[in-house]
Motif scaffolding. Structure first.
Motif, PDB file in Angstrom:
ATOM      1  N   THR A 193       0.834  -1.204   0.000  1.00 59.93           N
ATOM      2  CA  THR A 193       0.000   0.000   0.000  1.00 59.93           C
ATOM      3  C   THR A 193       0.869   1.254   0.000  1.00 59.93           C
ATOM      4  OG1 THR A 193      -1.920  -1.047   1.002  1.00 59.93           O
ATOM      5  CG2 THR A 193      -1.708   1.323   1.329  1.00 59.93           C
ATOM      6  N   THR A 194       1.937   1.254   0.778  1.00 55.88           N
ATOM      7  CA  THR A 194       2.810   2.439   0.798  1.00 55.88           C
ATOM      8  C   THR A 194       3.440   2.678  -0.571  1.00 55.88           C
ATOM      9  OG1 THR A 194       4.793   1.278   1.587  1.00 55.88           O
ATOM     10  CG2 THR A 194       3.308   2.199   3.263  1.00 55.88           C
ATOM     11  N   ARG A 195       3.776   1.592  -1.274  1.00 57.51           N
ATOM     12  CA  ARG A 195       4.347   1.749  -2.624  1.00 57.51           C
ATOM     13  C   ARG A 195       3.303   2.299  -3.595  1.00 57.51           C
ATOM     14  NH1 ARG A 195       7.278  -2.703  -0.652  1.00 57.51           N
ATOM     15  NH2 ARG A 195       5.771  -4.248  -1.335  1.00 57.51           N
ATOM     16  N   VAL A 196       2.075   1.797  -3.510  1.00 56.07           N
ATOM     17  CA  VAL A 196       0.999   2.300  -4.364  1.00 56.07           C
ATOM     18  C   VAL A 196       0.732   3.775  -4.052  1.00 56.07           C
ATOM     19  CG1 VAL A 196      -1.476   2.117  -4.878  1.00 56.07           C
ATOM     20  CG2 VAL A 196      -0.076   0.042  -4.721  1.00 56.07           C
ATOM     21  N   ALA A 197       0.698   4.111  -2.774  1.00 55.53           N
ATOM     22  CA  ALA A 197       0.451   5.504  -2.370  1.00 55.53           C
ATOM     23  C   ALA A 197       1.561   6.426  -2.881  1.00 55.53           C
ATOM     24  CB  ALA A 197       0.334   5.600  -0.853  1.00 55.53           C
ATOM     25  N   GLN A 198       2.792   5.968  -2.839  1.00 55.04           N
ATOM     26  CA  GLN A 198       3.909   6.767  -3.358  1.00 55.04           C
ATOM     27  C   GLN A 198       3.774   6.978  -4.864  1.00 55.04           C
ATOM     28  OE1 GLN A 198       7.018   8.165  -1.715  1.00 55.04           O
ATOM     29  NE2 GLN A 198       6.529   9.280  -3.561  1.00 55.04           N
ATOM     30  N   ARG A 199       3.408   5.919  -5.590  1.00 54.31           N
ATOM     31  CA  ARG A 199       3.202   6.052  -7.051  1.00 54.31           C
ATOM     32  C   ARG A 199       2.071   7.035  -7.344  1.00 54.31           C
ATOM     33  NH1 ARG A 199       4.035   0.503  -7.178  1.00 54.31           N
ATOM     34  NH2 ARG A 199       1.807   0.076  -7.352  1.00 54.31           N
ATOM     35  N   GLU A 200       0.975   6.924  -6.597  1.00 56.61           N
ATOM     36  CA  GLU A 200      -0.147   7.847  -6.802  1.00 56.61           C
ATOM     37  C   GLU A 200       0.291   9.290  -6.576  1.00 56.61           C
ATOM     38  OE1 GLU A 200      -4.083   5.175  -5.686  1.00 56.61           O
ATOM     39  OE2 GLU A 200      -3.306   6.586  -4.200  1.00 56.61           O
ATOM     40  N   LEU A 201       1.062   9.524  -5.528  1.00 57.21           N
ATOM     41  CA  LEU A 201       1.554  10.869  -5.249  1.00 57.21           C
ATOM     42  C   LEU A 201       2.466  11.352  -6.367  1.00 57.21           C
ATOM     43  CD1 LEU A 201       1.676  13.243  -3.224  1.00 57.21           C
ATOM     44  CD2 LEU A 201       3.619  12.071  -2.153  1.00 57.21           C
ATOM     45  N   ASP A 202       3.403  10.502  -6.794  1.00 54.25           N
ATOM     46  CA  ASP A 202       4.326  10.864  -7.877  1.00 54.25           C
ATOM     47  C   ASP A 202       3.587  11.178  -9.169  1.00 54.25           C
ATOM     48  OD1 ASP A 202       6.430  10.449  -6.124  1.00 54.25           O
ATOM     49  OD2 ASP A 202       6.989   8.497  -6.967  1.00 54.25           O
ATOM     50  N   PHE A 262      -2.004  14.095   2.570  1.00 54.31           N
ATOM     51  CA  PHE A 262      -3.092  13.133   2.703  1.00 54.31           C
ATOM     52  C   PHE A 262      -3.130  12.203   1.493  1.00 54.31           C
ATOM     53  CE2 PHE A 262      -4.542  17.549   2.173  1.00 54.31           C
ATOM     54  CZ  PHE A 262      -4.826  17.566   0.825  1.00 54.31           C
ATOM     55  N   PRO A 263      -3.839  11.079   1.607  1.00 48.97           N
ATOM     56  CA  PRO A 263      -3.988  10.170   0.470  1.00 48.97           C
ATOM     57  C   PRO A 263      -4.607  10.897  -0.732  1.00 48.97           C
ATOM     58  CG  PRO A 263      -4.724   9.103   2.472  1.00 48.97           C
ATOM     59  CD  PRO A 263      -4.481  10.548   2.812  1.00 48.97           C
ATOM     60  N   MET A 264      -4.268  10.442  -1.910  1.00 45.79           N
ATOM     61  CA  MET A 264      -4.724  11.109  -3.129  1.00 45.79           C
ATOM     62  C   MET A 264      -6.250  11.121  -3.251  1.00 45.79           C
ATOM     63  SD  MET A 264      -1.878  12.235  -3.977  1.00 45.79           S
ATOM     64  CE  MET A 264      -2.241  13.085  -5.492  1.00 45.79           C
ATOM     65  N   ALA A 265      -6.935  10.189  -2.613  1.00 45.80           N
ATOM     66  CA  ALA A 265      -8.400  10.197  -2.608  1.00 45.80           C
ATOM     67  C   ALA A 265      -8.931  11.481  -1.981  1.00 45.80           C
ATOM     68  CB  ALA A 265      -8.940   8.983  -1.864  1.00 45.80           C
ATOM     69  N   VAL A 266      -8.211  12.030  -1.013  1.00 46.82           N
ATOM     70  CA  VAL A 266      -8.644  13.275  -0.377  1.00 46.82           C
ATOM     71  C   VAL A 266      -8.479  14.437  -1.362  1.00 46.82           C
ATOM     72  CG1 VAL A 266      -8.306  14.840   1.583  1.00 46.82           C
ATOM     73  CG2 VAL A 266      -8.178  12.366   1.924  1.00 46.82           C
ATOM     74  N   PHE A 267      -7.439  14.396  -2.189  1.00 45.57           N
ATOM     75  CA  PHE A 267      -7.319  15.404  -3.259  1.00 45.57           C
ATOM     76  C   PHE A 267      -8.539  15.326  -4.180  1.00 45.57           C
ATOM     77  CE2 PHE A 267      -2.793  15.333  -2.126  1.00 45.57           C
ATOM     78  CZ  PHE A 267      -2.449  16.670  -2.243  1.00 45.57           C
ATOM     79  N   ASP A 287       0.505  12.276  -9.320  1.00 48.22           N
ATOM     80  CA  ASP A 287      -0.557  13.243  -9.047  1.00 48.22           C
ATOM     81  C   ASP A 287      -1.932  12.648  -9.389  1.00 48.22           C
ATOM     82  OD1 ASP A 287      -1.292  15.695  -7.977  1.00 48.22           O
ATOM     83  OD2 ASP A 287      -1.311  16.703  -9.931  1.00 48.22           O
ATOM     84  N   ALA A 288      -2.117  11.386  -9.016  1.00 47.21           N
ATOM     85  CA  ALA A 288      -3.332  10.627  -9.341  1.00 47.21           C
ATOM     86  C   ALA A 288      -4.551  11.183  -8.608  1.00 47.21           C
ATOM     87  CB  ALA A 288      -3.130   9.164  -8.964  1.00 47.21           C
ATOM     88  N   ARG A 289      -5.689  10.938  -9.180  1.00 45.09           N
ATOM     89  CA  ARG A 289      -6.966  11.272  -8.548  1.00 45.09           C
ATOM     90  C   ARG A 289      -7.857  10.040  -8.602  1.00 45.09           C
ATOM     91  NH1 ARG A 289      -3.978  14.756  -7.460  1.00 45.09           N
ATOM     92  NH2 ARG A 289      -4.365  16.992  -7.426  1.00 45.09           N
ATOM     93  N   PRO A 290      -7.747   9.169  -7.589  1.00 41.29           N
ATOM     94  CA  PRO A 290      -8.554   7.943  -7.579  1.00 41.29           C
ATOM     95  C   PRO A 290     -10.051   8.270  -7.588  1.00 41.29           C
ATOM     96  CG  PRO A 290      -6.884   7.903  -5.845  1.00 41.29           C
ATOM     97  CD  PRO A 290      -6.883   9.274  -6.425  1.00 41.29           C
TER      98      PRO A 290
END
Length: 172
Positions: free
Chosen positions: A60-69, A100-105, A71-74
């Motif tokens: 999950t931390t790796r997925v979260a890092q990729r999403e941040l890198d 915060f997690p990208m879902a919050v963005f 600039d994903a919007r789940p």
């Protein structure tokens, strides 16, 4: 009287708490959200993603890092149909990679928060609020963003007094 909404993202299951990976039946941020609900009477809204995160915490931390890198919007599972009715938004999230997690963005970009008060609460394991307040101010221009509270994940079960004291300070 101002109407409040507690919008939060929380991850149950494998989490890092106090130096160990443990299985949480309820995510730390959800525990805090429900304590705030008891004290404020605000409505609850769980920010959830269509695609869930891996069960394994490290993955999950790796997925979260990729999403941040990236600039994903789940994509989210639900929306707040009556956002206009709320004056105060308590926004809760775990600190992932300094914000915060990208879902919050995704959530923040889905609504106009102009004229609303946003009050943040964050769970973490040592990194506090990170730069999440600056991110909220960037995406919610026109909102009154108040200082948030950061609660260590391993301490949420015993944070009632800390949360009550924080909420009372906000009323002044």
């Amino acid at each position: 009287m101002k109407k409040g909404l507690i919008a939060y993202y929380s991850r149950k299951g494998q989490n890092y708490v106090g130096g160990s990976i443990i299985n949480l039946p309820i995510g730390n941020t959800e525990v805090v959200a429900k304590k705030i609900q008891i004290l404020t009477g605000s409505d609850l809204f769980f920010i959830d993603t269509m695609k869930g995160y891996p069960i394994d915490y490290m993955e999950t931390t790796r997925v979260a890092q990729r999403e941040l890198d990236d600039d994903a919007r789940p994509e989210l599972t639900d929306t707040v149909d009556n956002m206009d009715e709320y004056d105060v938004i308590y926004l809760g999230y775990p600190n992932w990679w300094g914000t915060f997690p990208m879902a919050v963005f995704t959530f923040l970009e889905s609504y106009d928060f102009s004229g609303k008060t946003i009050i943040t609460f964050c769970t973490h394991e040592g990194s506090g609020l990170g730069h999440s307040l600056a991110d909220i101010k960037k995406y919610c221009q026109g909102a009154n963003v108040l200082d948030g509270i950061a609660i260590k994940g391993g301490s949420v079960q015993n944070a009632d007094f800390q949360i009550e004291k924080w909420l009372n300070r906000l009323k002044k």
